[in-house]
Enzyme design. Structure first.
Site, PDB file in Angstrom:
ATOM      1  NE  ARG A  73     -10.909  10.748  -7.697  1.00 28.73           N
ATOM      2  CZ  ARG A  73     -11.969  11.077  -8.436  1.00 28.73           C
ATOM      3  NH1 ARG A  73     -13.176  11.048  -7.920  1.00 28.73           N
ATOM      4  NH2 ARG A  73     -11.840  11.430  -9.701  1.00 28.73           N
ATOM      5  CE1 TYR A 127       7.409  -3.741   3.869  1.00 25.68           C
ATOM      6  CE2 TYR A 127       6.121  -2.757   2.096  1.00 25.68           C
ATOM      7  CZ  TYR A 127       6.202  -3.278   3.371  1.00 25.68           C
ATOM      8  OH  TYR A 127       5.087  -3.306   4.154  1.00 25.68           O
ATOM      9  CG  ASP A 199      10.875   2.659  -0.644  1.00 17.00           C
ATOM     10  OD1 ASP A 199      11.119   3.514   0.226  1.00 17.00           O
ATOM     11  OD2 ASP A 199      10.026   1.764  -0.488  1.00 17.00           O
ATOM     12  CE  LYS A 224       6.633   1.602   7.772  1.00 15.26           C
ATOM     13  NZ  LYS A 224       5.898   1.600   6.549  1.00 15.26           N
TER      14      LYS A 224
HETATM   15  C1  LIG Z   1      10.762   0.494   2.644  1.00 17.91           C
HETATM   16  C2  LIG Z   1       9.273   0.522   2.636  1.00 17.91           C
HETATM   17  N1  LIG Z   1       8.637   1.000   1.560  1.00 17.91           N
HETATM   18  C3  LIG Z   1       7.293   1.055   1.504  1.00 17.91           C
HETATM   19  C4  LIG Z   1       6.510   0.595   2.533  1.00 17.91           C
HETATM   20  C5  LIG Z   1       5.015   0.636   2.413  1.00 17.91           C
HETATM   21  O1  LIG Z   1       4.505   1.729   3.088  1.00 17.91           O
HETATM   22  P1  LIG Z   1       3.008   1.810   3.680  1.00 17.91           P
HETATM   23  O2  LIG Z   1       2.903   0.783   4.759  1.00 17.91           O
HETATM   24  O3  LIG Z   1       2.884   3.218   4.150  1.00 17.91           O
HETATM   25  O4  LIG Z   1       2.083   1.495   2.560  1.00 17.91           O
HETATM   26  C6  LIG Z   1       7.127   0.107   3.681  1.00 17.91           C
HETATM   27  C7  LIG Z   1       6.312  -0.362   4.819  1.00 17.91           C
HETATM   28  O5  LIG Z   1       6.805  -0.935   5.762  1.00 17.91           O
HETATM   29  C8  LIG Z   1       8.545   0.060   3.737  1.00 17.91           C
HETATM   30  O6  LIG Z   1       9.197  -0.417   4.801  1.00 17.91           O
END
Ligand SMILES: Cc1ncc(COP(=O)(O)O)c(C=O)c1O
Length: 411
Positions: A73, A127, A199, A224
């Site tokens: 962990r 998001y 992000d 992604k």
């Molecule tokens: C721009 C963006 N940030 C964060 C996330 C969250 O990522 P995760 O699904 O790996 O938790 C997503 C998920 O679609 C996303 O599109």
């Protein structure tokens, strides 16, 4: 046997560093030969040559300054390989990998100091679940949340007036691919002493490296483009500062949100081909955007690579290779959920499913997927119309993607 240890990776160009990052850094020379691909370390606990060495290992470093492991962990060699590759590519002092993008974002917000009595100004285009996380977790404990439009020039005055503790944006917004000026935002953040988080999932380090533009923390949903094959879930935060990095490590351990060795192995494997996949996806997306732009069933296309797109000039400044990402959105002339569903149900090659950044083309309808937690008023305020469809363009032959879109639009 001479151990090849690629420690001077920063002298190599990005594509080379993506292929070699996090490789063989700590493999002890073995008589039988060392694997070129790091093995998966499934162990939850680690034994050391003495209890004194174990005691030292709890600090996270051996006496020689190498990473040391005691309990999965708190970190494992596969996650460490992925973290060191990401830190190198993004130009950070270090990185911490997490079990998902949301876990990474949660830890980044905590590491930035967000708590009771602090203030965050975040982009209104974030998001959907990020906005929900800020509301559900942070607003309820007394964090002041202000959502604002970071694409308007008034944002800089707002930031100076509000003096937030934390600023949170996305390099490219979802689904309308709006771009924010990272340099201008980080300059104001320095004036007012705010921690900046971005992000950068959509642009990936292949296109943009936000630390070069003055940002403190860079978050990716590695699920992604980084993983890239739709078969692993993970997140990562890269830090420009050691103080923030230490906080990230603490929160990863305390929240138990670390990346598993198996997923870390897949993330590092995905990173090897990131530049090839991104190059193809960006080229395909531009071709698809140009096709959609002239299609009679399409009212509008949102893609930063189109020369008449409002943020095109800014995208040219922030994105390398004169390429603009694999994501685009478009609005059907028939502005309704029914028309969007009809179009999506007709698709054959393109897959109607959530997520993005995979090798295959994915199509989604934001109000039922990424923005499901937002109501109609909030969606319209964000400019997401009822006929808006998002495409994550894959690495297929662009002619096949276009043919599929064409038959579904004409049907
Ligand atoms: C721009 C963006 N940030 C964060 C996330 C969250 O990522 P995760 O699904 O790996 O938790 C997503 C998920 O679609 C996303 O599109």
């Amino acid at each position: 046997m001479t151990q090849h240890n690629p420690s001077q990776t920063t002298e190599w160009n990005l594509a080379t560093r993506l292929v070699h990052g996090g490789r063989n850094k700590h493999a002890a020379p073995a008589d039988g030969g060392n694997p070129t691909v790091p093995p998966i370390h499934a162990s939850t606990t680690y034994v050391h040559e003495s209890v004194e060495a174990l005691d030292q290992a709890f600090s996270g470093k051996t006496s020689a300054g190498q990473p040391s492991y005691v309990y999965a962990r708190q970190g494992n060699p596969n996650a460490y390989g992925f973290e060191s590759a990401m830190a190198d590519i993004e130009g950070g002092v270090g990185a911490v990998a997490f079990g998902s993008g949301m876990a990474a974002m949660h830890a980044a917000l905590l590491a930035a100091g967000l708590t009771t009595g602090t203030k965050i100004v975040a982009s209104q285009d974030l998001y959907g679940p990020t906005i929900t996380l800020l509301r559900k977790l942070f607003s309820t404990i007394g964090t002041q949340l202000l959502l604002a439009d970071f694409c308007q020039s008034e944002i800089y005055e707002l930031l100076r007036n509000e003096e937030p503790d934390v600023i949170y944006v996305e390099t490219v917004s979802n689904p309308l691919t709006r771009i924010v000026d990272l340099d201008a935002i980080s300059a104001v953040a320095r004036e007012i002493g705010a921690v900046t988080i971005v992000d950068s999932t959509f642009s990936t380090p292949y296109l943009t490296r936000p630390i070069e533009h003055g940002f403190d923390l860079v978050v990716h949903s590695a699920t992604k483009y980084i993983s890239g094959h739709g078969d692993s879930t993970g997140g990562v935060v890269i830090s420009a500062k050691n103080t923030l990095l230490n906080q990230l490590r603490d929160y990863s351990n305390l929240l138990g949100a670390m990346l598993s060795p198996f997923e870390a192995h897949l993330m590092l494997r995905g990173l090897r081909t990131l530049s090839l996949r991104m190059e193809r996806q960006c080229n395909n997306a531009l071709e698809v955007a140009r096709f959609l732009q002239q299609h009679p069933a399409v009212a509008r296309v949102h893609y930063p690579g189109l020369s008449d797109y409002p943020s095109h000039e800014l995208a040219c400044k922030l994105m390398d290779h004169q390429q603009f990402g694999g994501l685009l959105a478009f609005e059907l002339k028939e502005q309704s959920r029914e028309a969007a569903f009809r179009f999506m149900n007709k698709l054959d090659l393109c897959i109607s499913a959530t997520s993005l950044g995979d090798v295959f083309t994915l199509v989604s309808y934001p109000p039922i997927s990424s923005h499901r937690t937002l109501n109609a008023t909030e969606l319209h305020k964000m400019g997401i119309s009822d006929g808006c469809v998002r495409l994550s363009v894959g690495i297929e032959d662009s002619k096949d993607i276009i043919q599929d879109l064409d038959q579904a639009l004409n049907g």
